[in-house]
Design a protein around this motif. Structure first.
Motif, PDB file in Angstrom:
ATOM      1  N   UNK B  69       0.799  -1.210   0.000  1.00 14.87           N
ATOM      2  CA  UNK B  69       0.000   0.000   0.000  1.00 14.87           C
ATOM      3  C   UNK B  69       0.834   1.263   0.000  1.00 14.87           C
ATOM      4  N   UNK B 229      -3.625 -10.660   1.454  1.00 22.17           N
ATOM      5  CA  UNK B 229      -4.211  -9.347   1.744  1.00 22.17           C
ATOM      6  C   UNK B 229      -3.154  -8.278   1.533  1.00 22.17           C
ATOM      7  N   UNK B 230      -3.587  -7.012   1.515  1.00 25.82           N
ATOM      8  CA  UNK B 230      -2.623  -5.923   1.401  1.00 25.82           C
ATOM      9  C   UNK B 230      -2.168  -5.431   2.760  1.00 25.82           C
ATOM     10  N   UNK B 231      -2.844  -5.922   3.776  1.00 28.37           N
ATOM     11  CA  UNK B 231      -2.647  -5.396   5.119  1.00 28.37           C
ATOM     12  C   UNK B 231      -1.384  -5.967   5.743  1.00 28.37           C
ATOM     13  N   UNK B 233      -0.001  -7.130   9.315  1.00 27.37           N
ATOM     14  CA  UNK B 233      -0.334  -7.340  10.725  1.00 27.37           C
ATOM     15  C   UNK B 233       0.656  -8.306  11.334  1.00 27.37           C
TER      16      UNK B 233
ATOM     17  N   UNK C  39      -9.139  -2.978   9.025  1.00 21.75           N
ATOM     18  CA  UNK C  39      -9.241  -3.206   7.596  1.00 21.75           C
ATOM     19  C   UNK C  39     -10.582  -2.732   7.071  1.00 21.75           C
ATOM     20  N   UNK C  56      -7.290   3.150  -4.200  1.00 18.34           N
ATOM     21  CA  UNK C  56      -6.789   2.870  -2.852  1.00 18.34           C
ATOM     22  C   UNK C  56      -5.410   3.493  -2.662  1.00 18.34           C
ATOM     23  N   UNK C  77      -6.960   0.426   6.575  1.00 15.05           N
ATOM     24  CA  UNK C  77      -6.352  -0.157   5.380  1.00 15.05           C
ATOM     25  C   UNK C  77      -7.445  -0.593   4.423  1.00 15.05           C
ATOM     26  N   UNK C  78      -7.357  -0.117   3.201  1.00 12.14           N
ATOM     27  CA  UNK C  78      -8.329  -0.502   2.179  1.00 12.14           C
ATOM     28  C   UNK C  78      -7.821  -1.739   1.449  1.00 12.14           C
ATOM     29  N   UNK C  79      -8.704  -2.684   1.223  1.00 14.07           N
ATOM     30  CA  UNK C  79      -8.298  -3.917   0.554  1.00 14.07           C
ATOM     31  C   UNK C  79      -9.448  -4.442  -0.287  1.00 14.07           C
TER      32      UNK C  79
END
Lengths: 330, 291, 451
Positions: B69, B229-231, B233, C39, C56, C77-79
């Motif tokens: 991101x 996912x793009x996250x 964690x 998220x 995004x 966070x955009x997903x």
């Protein structure tokens, strides 16, 4: 911790602790067994909704994966046909084993019997290194590089010569497919050759030297010795190696998915795209929203698991027969 | 390795007829066998070259440090995710595998032992997609697409590897070592842990490293469980996670040329790690054999 | 004189400002609680994926970097996980709904009545969600035919790289297997200038998953291919391709998002045509076409451009009424401009906001500059949010509203560009405004979040 201390307190407490210990470690085996049972049960239970709308026979032999169809009278008929994916799995695995078995066994023979000592170790290392590479990396290379090479060389040659006689080797010369069942078989072959080599090497090495020497003493060439003595003696172990490799080929998912294309139905030629059980599950799991769709995928899983289970069973029986028959450690 | 053979004809004239035919067949087969050994190695060279050439240009610090991101996207969350998932899975799988392997070898009756061998065989032969499907059918409905589901799937694949290696290594521990320990009055359980296992320690470690190597490279089970996912964690296994194999699989079919390049670079990273682990295992095995 | 000009100028400015204000739905932006984190994940159609990814990135890095970040432990966070319209719709009513892993869904297919009733059952209250258009785009008919040449004009002998021309009737026959070869007379009739069409088999590509892009394409086939309606009417619930299963009346159709390999399978086998090659998502189809010479398929424009595919020029609905080509159809390439023209011209009996089951995507729109395969891509968003355990928090919902508001207004001018080609079309102003107004109906624990 002196010996006397142990012998004073060791027995009574020792037995109880020992028992606890056995139970604890034994439970690890039980856990593994539960996991395996869970794998089977979950697939069977999940697939139940599908058996409400069609028969297992129509599932295995149906030639189209067409989903459910609501009949005019309101009832729902299932049209999940697994024949194309079963065909794809069987054919790609067959192609793989027909190449990997002879190449792997002969390469193992070379590495054990003929390779100069200094060459044998590094060459073995490199051959078996392929087995350590993650299948997604192999798939990436196969899709980007190998696929095009195979298409422009082997497939082109085969379809322009043999393809004229056998329609299942035919391919439109103007428009070769981007992915094909044949290429999936080739990628599988590349992936399982190291397995065949590794196990065959051990098996061949364990054939007693005396057998070889006796035959050579009678005037045979090295190749004749291998052909008439070593290979027959190693027959059971080599069969085991091939079966193990076959199991791997049948179950491989990612590398195959990236190379086989996602075409419905049984392709009319090996050089056209198809599907395997594993690739279909991997492609369709996101789609599966209803219990029947998920159930159909679980039913596919049962088919795949049944095949690998039978192969594992066959291997274990072979090993037992070898141990009993030859009287030597296999 | 010449063949010593004396016949009258041999000493008098050069071999001919059938003899020559057999010698020729021998030479031809040797050539074929050498060729097969070469065939087995060629794809490896092709693969390493291809991944190197395509991946190296994209192997930048941006790739490793940045998240997908960021302004210059990278795959940091995939690297972290792979590490977390593999370590968590091995923490689950190693104790079960080692304990089970020890039990089957040391304490089980022959019938249980052979049943256990069959169990390990079947588990080893289970395709990775089936392990993923199992977690998808059982864990995902309860906990969602999560790291927990991925850990379950990976454990199903790792446990038999550890168990099988443990079994084979423990079997190699000489009976004399155990007997000596028991003769000294040391209870069975202490013998098993401090004597047998310690002797086989490097082999047990090999099994663990083999299992790690398997878990690191598996893609199919992760697609059905952790999903990607793009996250970013840390230590949140309850949510979807990203991992390097997922990145390779997804980015390779992306329309974005940067992502395709990053797929190759990630493949290069995974390739290097896999090769290093493999070398490590061989080094240990060689060492333990020598020792 | 100058004073008058100044006054007029400022009056005009004022008018513009007022008009501008009236054009935008609200001057105030939605607020996000400080410290909001977590998220904001959606799933569904791959058609708008490139656009959403770009949004995004841009939004997080340039518009709202204070609230949005890269790790959901600290910021929002955009997903978006894709998976196709079918996946989006089923996830929307699935067990993950309203959790941070399923806060919105993307779809290009119009919801069927079964979809709607299922969603209503899952959500408890009827119609407790909104379906707002987020973007629109052309579906390109992409192909790869190496070395295809066409004469510069009917009388010239000089050749240039060809651009294939097609129309709905021919495409329908290609997909149903009636037309199997590239040099079929019907294709030649549409392309009199192309010199080297061979008898090679047409290799067809389509989606292997349930797809809204297929839905848009199917809508086009059904609406434009009146003569071949029987095969491409896309009546849902078919059992076979016999004529009784389809409505033969032109104009009555119900497109579905079924993979064409499944839909056309029996027809193609009966016609002796090869199976359609299925691809995973728009990306998969684009890759398949790019990898196979003499192949054709349908993909969202940005995927075609990114993969370097050629796109066919499609026949318009309207003929020229004047000029040199009077009485002839125009053949239009897909682009943001031709898509925008289609959107404007599409006579819609209803807004694309919360479309009903009979909503027709703006395909086969009138006008000689309108590209005939254009569709809206919708976002399904829940209206009533609660603070129940495990569900998304207030900050996350606020973040979603803030992002959507930006995407529907400023974001409409930040369109995804690939290789210099804009892949998507901006929404018409009326649609944008209506969509933003919908956002104002979202409540959290009973309170409207953005009044």
């Amino acid at each position: 911790m002196s010996i006397t201390k142990e012998s004073r307190f060791g027995f009574g407490g020792g037995i109880r602790v020992d028992a606890l210990f056995r139970v604890l470690f034994g439970s690890a085996v039980v856990v593994a067994g539960i996991l395996l049972a869970g794998v089977v049960l979950s697939m069977v239970v999940s697939s139940l909704p599908v058996w409400n709308i069609q028969t297992p026979l129509s599932f295995v032999f149906g030639d189209r994966w067409a989903g459910e169809v609501t009949q005019p009278d309101g009832s729902v008929v299932g049209n999940y046909g697994a024949l194309p994916v079963i065909w794809g799995t069987v054919v790609s695995a067959l192609i793989a084993i027909m190449i990997a078995a002879p190449v792997g066994i002969l390469a193992a023979v070379y590495l054990v019997e003929f390779a100069p000592r200094r060459l044998a170790a590094p060459l073995t290392f490199f051959v078996e290194l392929m087995a350590a590479i993650p299948s997604v990396v192999i798939g990436l290379w196969a899709a980007g590089d190998l696929s095009a090479r195979l298409r422009d060389s082997v497939e082109w040659w085969a379809s322009s010569t043999l393809g004229r006689i056998f329609p299942w080797l035919a391919e439109d010369p103007e428009a070769p497919a981007a992915q094909s069942v044949f290429r999936a078989g080739m990628v599988l072959a590349i992936m399982i050759i190291p397995m065949v080599v590794a196990i065959s090497r051990e098996v061949i090495r364990s054939v007693p030297q005396s057998l070889r020497e006796g035959f050579i003493g009678m005037g045979a060439t090295r190749w004749e010795t291998i052909r008439h003595v070593v290979l027959p003696a190693a027959r059971i172990g080599l069969t085991g190696a091939v079966l193990l490799a076959l199991g791997r080929a049948v179950g491989e998912t990612i590398a195959v998915t990236m190379v086989i294309g996602n075409a419905e139905g049984i392709p009319s030629s090996l050089f056209l795209p198809g599907q395997t059980i594993a690739s279909k599950i991997a492609s369709n799991y996101g789609e599966a929203s209803s219990p029947t769709e998920t159930g159909a995928l679980a039913a596919l899983g049962i088919c795949l698991f049944a095949v690998t289970f039978m192969l594992s069973l066959a291997i274990r029986l072979l090993v037992r027969r070898a141990a009993r028959g030859a009287g030597q450690a296999s | 390795m010449s063949v010593l053979r004396f016949t009258a004809t041999d000493l008098i004239k050069a071999p001919s007829g059938r003899e020559a035919q057999r010698r020729r067949a021998d030479r031809i087969m040797r050539g074929i066998m050498l060729a097969t050994a070469a065939i087995a190695v060629v794809p490896l060279i092709g693969l390493i070259t291809y991944i190197l050439i395509n991946g190296l240009p994209f192997l930048t610090s941006q790739l490793i440090v940045n998240s997908p991101l960021d302004k210059e996207p990278g795959i940091s969350n995939a690297i972290i995710g792979s590490l977390q998932l593999t370590i968590a899975s091995i923490i689950v799988a190693a104790p079960i595998g080692i304990a089970g392997g020890v039990y089957l070898n040391e304490f089980a009756s022959p019938r249980v032992s052979s049943a256990g061998e069959l169990l390990i065989d079947v588990m080893l032969g289970t395709p990775s997609i089936i392990a993923g499907l199992f977690a998808f059918l059982v864990v995902v409905p309860a906990l969602g697409f999560s790291g927990y589901a991925a850990i379950v799937a990976l454990s199903v694949l790792m446990i038999p590897v550890v168990m099988r290696t443990t079994q084979e290594v423990i079997r190699l521990v000489p009976a004399g070592v155990r007997e000596a320990s028991l003769a000294l009055g040391i209870p069975v359980w202490k013998t098993t842990i401090f004597v047998t296992c310690r002797t086989a320690a490097s082999g047990l470690l090999t099994g663990v490293v083999l299992a790690i190597s398997r878990g690191l490279g598996e893609t199919a089970p992760l697609l059905l469980t952790a999903k990607g996912t793009n996250d970013t964690e840390i230590l949140n296994f309850g949510s979807t996670m990203n991992a390097m194999p997922i990145v390779i699989y997804r980015y390779s079919s992306s329309p974005d040329s940067l992502q395709i390049g990053q797929a190759w670079a990630t493949a290069l990273v995974l390739l290097v790690i896999a090769l290093l682990l493999n070398v490590l295992v061989r080094f240990r095995t060689v060492n333990s054999r020598v020792a | 004189m100058r004073n008058l000009t100044k006054i007029t100028a400022s009056l005009l400015m004022g008018l513009v400002l007022v008009a501008g204000l009236a054009g935008t739905a609200s001057a105030s932006a939605p607020t996000i609680d400080t410290g909001a984190k977590g998220k904001i994940t959606g799933s569904g159609a791959t058609f708008p994926w490139n656009q959403y990814t770009k949004w995004f990135e841009y939004y997080r890095n340039y518009v709202n970097p204070s609230a949005f970040g890269t790790s959901s432990t600290t910021k929002l966070v955009l997903d978006y996980t894709g998976g196709g319209s079918s996946t989006g719709i089923s996830s929307f009513k699935g067990s993950e709904r309203m959790k941070e892993t399923q806060m919105f869904s993307g779809t290009d297919s119009v919801l069927t009545s079964t979809n709607r009733s299922d969603i209503n059952t899952a959500l408890g209250t009827a119609d407790d969600y909104m379906v707002i258009p987020a973007t629109a785009g052309p579906v390109a008919v992409a192909y790869r035919y190496d070395g295809l040449l066409q004469k510069v004009s009917a009388t010239s002998t000089r050749t240039v790289a060809a651009t294939l021309r097609l129309n709905g009737a021919v495409l329908c026959e290609i997909y149903s297997g009636t037309i199997k070869r590239w040099n079929d007379q019907k294709i030649k009739d549409l392309n009199p200038l192309i010199t080297n069409l061979t008898s090679a088999t047409i290799i067809l590509n389509g989606r292997s998953d349930g797809s809204g892009t297929t839905f848009i394409f199917a809508s086009y086939l059904a609406k434009s291919a009146t003569a071949a309606q029987k095969n491409c009417g896309y009546e849902s619930g078919f059992t076979s391709n016999s004529s009784t299963a389809f409505s033969a009346t032109a104009g009555t159709f119900k497109p579905v998002n079924t993979a064409p390999g499944t839909y056309f399978g029996a027809m193609r086998t009966a016609n002796g045509a090869r199976a359609i090659i299925g691809g995973d998502g728009n990306a998969g189809v684009a890759a398949n076409i790019a990898g196979t010479n003499r192949s054709i398929g349908y993909v969202e424009l940005s995927f075609a451009v990114a993969t370097g595919l050629k796109t066919a020029a499609l026949e318009t609905k309207t003929k020229f009424t004047s000029g040199a080509n009077r009485g002839k159809f125009n053949y239009v390439l897909p682009s943001a401009t031709s898509a925008a023209a289609a959107l404007t011209a599409a006579v819609s009996t209803e807004d694309p906001i919360n479309p009903s089951t009979s909503y027709v995507q703006p395909v086969f729109a009138a006008g000689t500059g309108s590209y005939p395969i254009v569709g809206y891509s919708w976002l399904m968003v829940y209206k009533t949010w609660t603070s129940a355990d495990g569900l998304a928090s207030k900050g996350q919902v606020q973040g979603l509203i803030a992002f959507l508001n930006w995407a529907l207004t400023t974001g409409q001018s930040k369109l995804y560009v690939s290789d210099g080609v804009v892949g998507y079309a901006a929404l018409p102003t009326a649609a944008r405004n209506a969509a933003v107004l919908q956002l104002k109906t979202i409540t959290y624990d009973g309170t409207v979040l953005w009044p």
